[in-house]
Design a protein around this motif. Structure first.
Motif, PDB file in Angstrom:
ATOM      1  N   VAL A  54       0.786  -0.899  -0.349  1.00 20.32           N
ATOM      2  CA  VAL A  54      -0.256   0.091   0.172  1.00 20.32           C
ATOM      3  C   VAL A  54       1.004   1.155  -0.064  1.00 20.32           C
ATOM      4  N   ALA A  55       1.499   0.753   1.079  1.00 22.74           N
ATOM      5  CA  ALA A  55       2.766   2.255   0.497  1.00 22.74           C
ATOM      6  C   ALA A  55       3.168   2.989  -0.356  1.00 22.74           C
ATOM      7  N   GLY A  59       2.625   6.250  -3.064  1.00 22.85           N
ATOM      8  CA  GLY A  59       3.599   7.392  -3.875  1.00 22.85           C
ATOM      9  C   GLY A  59       4.949   7.664  -3.099  1.00 22.85           C
ATOM     10  N   SER A  60       5.610   6.222  -1.795  1.00 22.30           N
ATOM     11  CA  SER A  60       5.760   6.029  -1.019  1.00 22.30           C
ATOM     12  C   SER A  60       7.486   6.552  -0.903  1.00 22.30           C
ATOM     13  N   GLY A  66      13.397   7.636 -16.925  1.00 21.86           N
ATOM     14  CA  GLY A  66      13.866   7.139 -17.857  1.00 21.86           C
ATOM     15  C   GLY A  66      13.470   5.106 -17.407  1.00 21.86           C
ATOM     16  N   ALA A  67      12.465   5.387 -16.328  1.00 22.23           N
ATOM     17  CA  ALA A  67      11.475   4.255 -15.928  1.00 22.23           C
ATOM     18  C   ALA A  67      10.383   4.684 -15.761  1.00 22.23           C
ATOM     19  N   VAL A  68       9.360   3.526 -15.849  1.00 26.37           N
ATOM     20  CA  VAL A  68       7.986   3.727 -15.602  1.00 26.37           C
ATOM     21  C   VAL A  68       7.591   2.311 -13.928  1.00 26.37           C
ATOM     22  N   ALA A  69       7.658   2.857 -13.305  1.00 22.26           N
ATOM     23  CA  ALA A  69       6.793   2.424 -12.204  1.00 22.26           C
ATOM     24  C   ALA A  69       6.122   1.180 -11.846  1.00 22.26           C
ATOM     25  N   CYS A  70       5.937   0.061 -11.427  1.00 21.30           N
ATOM     26  CA  CYS A  70       5.107  -0.781 -11.685  1.00 21.30           C
ATOM     27  C   CYS A  70       5.275  -2.019 -10.421  1.00 21.30           C
ATOM     28  N   ALA A  90      -2.018   4.898  -9.294  1.00 22.30           N
ATOM     29  CA  ALA A  90      -1.003   5.897 -10.678  1.00 22.30           C
ATOM     30  C   ALA A  90      -0.235   4.529 -11.578  1.00 22.30           C
ATOM     31  N   HIS A  91       0.009   3.404 -10.798  1.00 22.03           N
ATOM     32  CA  HIS A  91       0.681   2.780 -11.316  1.00 22.03           C
ATOM     33  C   HIS A  91       0.075   1.051 -11.472  1.00 22.03           C
TER      34      HIS A  91
END
Length: 518
Positions: A54-55, A59-60, A66-70, A90-91
């Motif tokens: 959850v954290a 957005g923790s 240059g990367a896409v968080a997932c 958002a991910h």
């Protein structure tokens, strides 16, 4: 919210990989050790707290340039309650072969694609969720039969009023809520469709009432169980879909209910098995007021309980010798064409040998008497250019109706039937007239009658005399000029007069009915 120092070793690995969109795979590669069903025994080295997930999703740990968080995690035991209710995520989330200690709550959340494949989850609550992408629960085991923390009723997967811009993929999943709601998805909008193939199993009712499925509902080969009590296995009341596919070995042990459903393309049960409720106290299929273009009802075997098609409308109906149970509700059912499956081929049912008899027998499986199914069938034959078959159907309608009349009306009905076939067989009147004329001519030709007035009138002619007796209107001058001293011939004369009136009345009544109702 957790700080980095509070994280365990696997949680720190996940934390570091998240901004790069890379996967943390905690699987050992040993099949015996990676069985998800045994995930409750996995130790701290394979445990990730729900709070850490959850954290991250809140957005923790921000994404790197240059990367896409997932969030990608495999082979983990997820402890605690994964509560993302109302979150703005958002991910994308990708969880594979994970064992969840508690359920997942996405109610009211807005998120990207949510993927939980090959995992064991006690329950998923996603009511009012908006997913910009797909919801993927392939091969997962959802629900355990225990009470859900989200509802007083047992619901394994809730998608009430959810909106999914992609597909909802439940292929190969097993959703378990015995006796209650396996899937509760009333008002669901799934733009990419709902997929429940590859051995999908639901233990409990699947509810999609009012769902909007532009991509269709695909349940080929699925098994729907409603064990232990009477009830509905699948409810699609007032749903709107492009396609409903219940083919390729689809089995429903409970009622399939499509009341008011609107299908813009095809509804298929090809090769399906509709067993109805386990206790036999409900129908196999309820499609009251359903609308579809193509309705394929070529089942693998005969339904165990009634089929209700009252008020349904389809353009094309496909059936076979296994389609219809002993009770079929057809009042108000409208179709444009019927095709039958014979020797693996689909052919127009009209004009085939025995077609009318089979269709009339089909209609008579309906409880009671209703004229509409007969009129619909006759109209179909007539549009196909088979007027003789249409008249046979309408004659069968009158014979069925006769059973509902009081005794006196039934007697008159029988008379209309044998004389003119209720007006649909007017040639019968000619047969009767010919037979009676022959009888009278031969009988009256054996003796000479007595003249009413000696020396007056035309000479006696048996044929003309007989016709004069049979024709009640007008006269040929024979009936009033002669009488019989022989009692039997005089009785025959009276009998022919009576037959003439009855035959004339029957012809007028039958032809009038035909002109008014055909």
């Amino acid at each position: 919210m957790l700080s980095y120092d509070e994280l365990t070793s696997p949680e720190r690995e996940l934390w570091d990989l998240f901004p790069k969109g890379r996967c943390l795979d905690l699987r050992t590669g040993v099949p015996e050790d990676d069985r998800v069903a045994e995930g409750g025994q996995w130790g701290p080295g394979r445990t990730v707290r729900a709070a850490a997930i959850v954290a991250l999703l809140q957005g923790s740990n921000t994404a790197q340039a240059g990367a896409v968080a997932c969030l990608r995690l495999a082979g983990a035991r997820i402890s605690g309650h994964l509560n993302l209710a109302g979150a703005q995520i958002a991910h994308a989330v990708w969880l594979e072969d994970c064992w969840f200690e508690e359920g997942v709550d996405l109610s009211g959340a807005s998120t990207r694609s949510m993927t939980i494949v090959g995992s064991r989850v006690p329950g998923v609550e996603a009511g009012l969720t908006r997913i910009e992408g797909r919801l993927d629960l392939r091969r997962s085991r959802v629900g355990s039969g225990s009470a859900s923390p989200f509802h007083r009723r047992i619901t394994a997967l809730s998608l009430i009023n959810a909106h999914v811009s992609g597909a909802v993929n439940l292929s190969g999943a097993e959703i378990t809520a015995p006796g209650e709601w396996a899937v509760s998805a009333g008002g669901l909008v799934a733009e990419g469709g709902v997929y429940c193939g590859d051995g999908f199993v639901a233990q409990g009712e699947v509810r999609l009432m009012g769902a909007q499925l532009p991509g269709g509902l695909h349940m080929g080969g699925a098994l729907l169980e409603r064990p232990g009590r009477r009830g509905v296995a699948l409810a699609l009341d007032n749903a709107v879909a492009s396609t409903l596919d219940f083919s390729d070995g689809f089995i429903a042990n409970g009622t399939v209910r499509l009341r008011g459903a609107r299908i813009s393309d095809n509804l298929t049960f090809e090769g399906a098995v509709l067993n109805g409720p386990p206790d036999g106290q409900g129908p196999s299929l309820v499609a009251l007021l359903m609308q579809a273009v193509d309705f394929d009802f070529t089942l693998a075997r005969q339904p165990s309980a009634a089929v209700d098609l009252r008020g349904a409308q389809v353009s094309y109906l496909h059936d076979n010798g296994r389609s219809w149970p002993d009770v079929v509700e057809l009042d108000g059912f409208v179709y444009g064409s019927i095709k039958v499956e014979e020797a693996g081929e689909r052919r127009e049912a009209v004009g085939r040998r025995g077609s009318v008899a089979r269709r009339v027998e089909w209609i008579r499986r309906s409880p009671g008497y209703s004229p509409q199914p007969y009129e619909q069938l006759a109209n179909w034959y007539r549009k196909a250019g088979h007027d003789d078959d249409a008249r046979r159907v309408l004659l069968a309608k009158q014979r069925h109706r006769r059973r509902t009349l009081p005794p006196a009306a039934r007697v008159w009905g029988h008379l209309l039937d044998v004389t003119v076939g209720y007006g649909y067989r007017p040639w019968l009147a000619g047969v009767w007239l010919l037979a009676l004329t022959l009888l009278g001519t031969l009988s009256f030709g054996t003796r000479s009658p007595n003249p009413v007035r000696q020396g007056e009138g035309a000479p006696f002619q048996p044929l003309v005399y007989t016709l004069d007796l049979l024709i009640p209107i007008g006269g040929l001058g024979q009936r009033t000029a002669w009488y019989w001293s022989n009692g039997s011939l005089q009785c025959l004369a009276y009998l022919l007069i009576a037959f003439g009136w009855v035959l004339t009345t029957a012809v007028i009544a039958g032809v009038t009915r035909t002109l008014q109702k055909s």
